[in-house]
Design an enzyme around this catalytic site. Structure first.
Site, mmCIF file in Angstrom:
data_model
loop_
_atom_site.group_PDB
_atom_site.id
_atom_site.type_symbol
_atom_site.label_atom_id
_atom_site.label_comp_id
_atom_site.label_asym_id
_atom_site.label_seq_id
_atom_site.Cartn_x
_atom_site.Cartn_y
_atom_site.Cartn_z
ATOM 1 N N LYS A 1 -43.101 -5.078 -20.634
ATOM 2 C CA LYS A 1 -43.977 -6.160 -20.386
ATOM 3 C C LYS A 1 -43.767 -6.301 -18.753
ATOM 4 C CE LYS A 1 -40.158 -8.799 -19.488
ATOM 5 N NZ LYS A 1 -39.619 -9.006 -18.120
ATOM 6 N N PHE B 1 -34.966 1.421 -17.100
ATOM 7 C CA PHE B 1 -34.188 0.206 -17.487
ATOM 8 C C PHE B 1 -33.684 -0.135 -16.134
ATOM 9 C CE2 PHE B 1 -31.377 4.051 -17.403
ATOM 10 C CZ PHE B 1 -30.182 3.505 -16.656
ATOM 11 N N GLY B 2 -33.446 -1.669 -16.110
ATOM 12 C CA GLY B 2 -32.945 -2.252 -14.860
ATOM 13 C C GLY B 2 -34.305 -2.502 -13.980
ATOM 14 N N ALA B 3 -35.260 -2.624 -14.627
ATOM 15 C CA ALA B 3 -36.548 -2.690 -14.062
ATOM 16 C C ALA B 3 -37.257 -3.980 -14.135
ATOM 17 C CB ALA B 3 -37.598 -1.430 -14.522
ATOM 18 N N GLY C 1 -37.563 -3.138 -21.339
ATOM 19 C CA GLY C 1 -37.531 -1.930 -22.330
ATOM 20 C C GLY C 1 -36.573 -1.889 -23.294
ATOM 21 N N GLY C 2 -35.277 -2.215 -23.171
ATOM 22 C CA GLY C 2 -34.333 -2.548 -24.091
ATOM 23 C C GLY C 2 -34.512 -3.579 -25.152
ATOM 24 N N ASP D 1 -35.423 -12.500 -24.142
ATOM 25 C CA ASP D 1 -37.006 -12.276 -24.351
ATOM 26 C C ASP D 1 -37.416 -11.226 -25.401
ATOM 27 O OD1 ASP D 1 -35.358 -10.126 -23.395
ATOM 28 O OD2 ASP D 1 -36.929 -9.456 -21.667
#
Length: 271
Positions: free
Chosen positions: A8, A94-96, A100-101, A135
């Site tokens: 997202k 990730f960390g973006a 994603g997780g 989220d």
């Protein structure tokens, strides 16, 4: 049984107040995008415990702490189903700020529910998902929403970016949460995101903002440079997603800019 959890973006993100519990109330619009992981479950009668196999982008978490396995264990507290061999192919960085997780966790809840006909409603799955992350419930419904609270209170919005060209760039920068909130001064926006998205995309620039950029760009100027480059090359609107570090641009027509971003993670395509 396989599914493809998608990422997202945040169309605008306003930090509106600080809560008594230390968290912040925010307002944002979550919008699903077609960057996807792959998640497969294989029920096996001879297993005596669940098995997790991961491939693709390496996630900095042990298997037992991966959100996919946390989601599986959470489902076991409510439902009975066979032990599973779980395969996750990680393609969403990730960390973006792309969720994603959270997507993987929520799609795991959905996949187990659908695969074993457990009969849980979306509302019941969302109630489980919020225990995994603020989220996560978004990915149960997986449609554009205006989110408030800590990101778990949803209101449907009528917006479609179908047909626009989309570029996402994620530099090799990890932003600690404390850095993201540094120098943030909660402020209620003068114009609500629900009103801004009714305007043409050409009017979003300067009006739709991500409040995290105020503190993150001075600390990580390379991220600001990515946003500037997207605008210089024709983006109608560009922004950092979530608390970063990915930056996206929305274009009217197809463009190819990968050569401008070196070894950064890069994705382009129509929405």
């Amino acid at each position: 049984m396989i599914c493809f959890p998608n990422a997202k973006i945040n169309l605008g993100l306003n930090i509106v107040s600080k809560r008594a519990d230390g968290y912040h109330n925010l307002e944002t619009i979550f919008y699903p995008i077609p960057i996807k992981d792959a998640l497969e479950i294989l029920p096996k009668e001879d297993l005596t415990e669940d098995i997790f196999v991961e491939a693709g982008i390496k996630v900095d978490a042990s298997p037992e702490n991966n959100l996919v396995m946390k989601a599986l264990r959470l489902m076991r507290t409510k439902y009975n189903f066979p032990y599973l061999e779980v395969h996750l192919l990680k393609k969403i960085p990730f960390g973006a700020g792309l969720g994603g997780g959270s997507a993987d966790a929520s799609f795991m809840l959905r996949l187990i529910n659908d695969s074993f006909d457990l009969g849980a409603t979306k509302e019941e799955l969302a109630a489980l998902a919020v225990q995994l992350g603020a989220d996560c419930p978004f990915f149960i419904y997986n449609q554009p929403v205006f989110a408030s609270g800590i990101g778990e209170v949803f209101k449907e919005v009528n917006i479609s970016l179908k047909g626009y060209y989309f570029i996402l760039v994620k530099p090799d920068i990890h932003i600690p949460t404390k850095d993201a909130f540094a120098q943030i001064v909660p402020t209620k926006p003068t114009v609500s995101l629900t009103e801004i998205i009714k305007m043409p995309i050409t009017e979003w620039k300067g009006l739709m903002v991500n409040d995290f950029e105020k503190s993150i760009f001075p600390q990580y100027p390379a991220i600001a440079t990515i946003k500037e480059t997207l605008y210089e090359n024709g983006a109608l609107y560009a922004s950092m997603s979530g608390s970063g570090s990915s930056v996206f641009g929305i274009f009217k027509e197809e463009v190819h800019l990968q050569q401008l971003f070196g070894n950064h993670f890069y994705w382009e395509g129509f929405l």
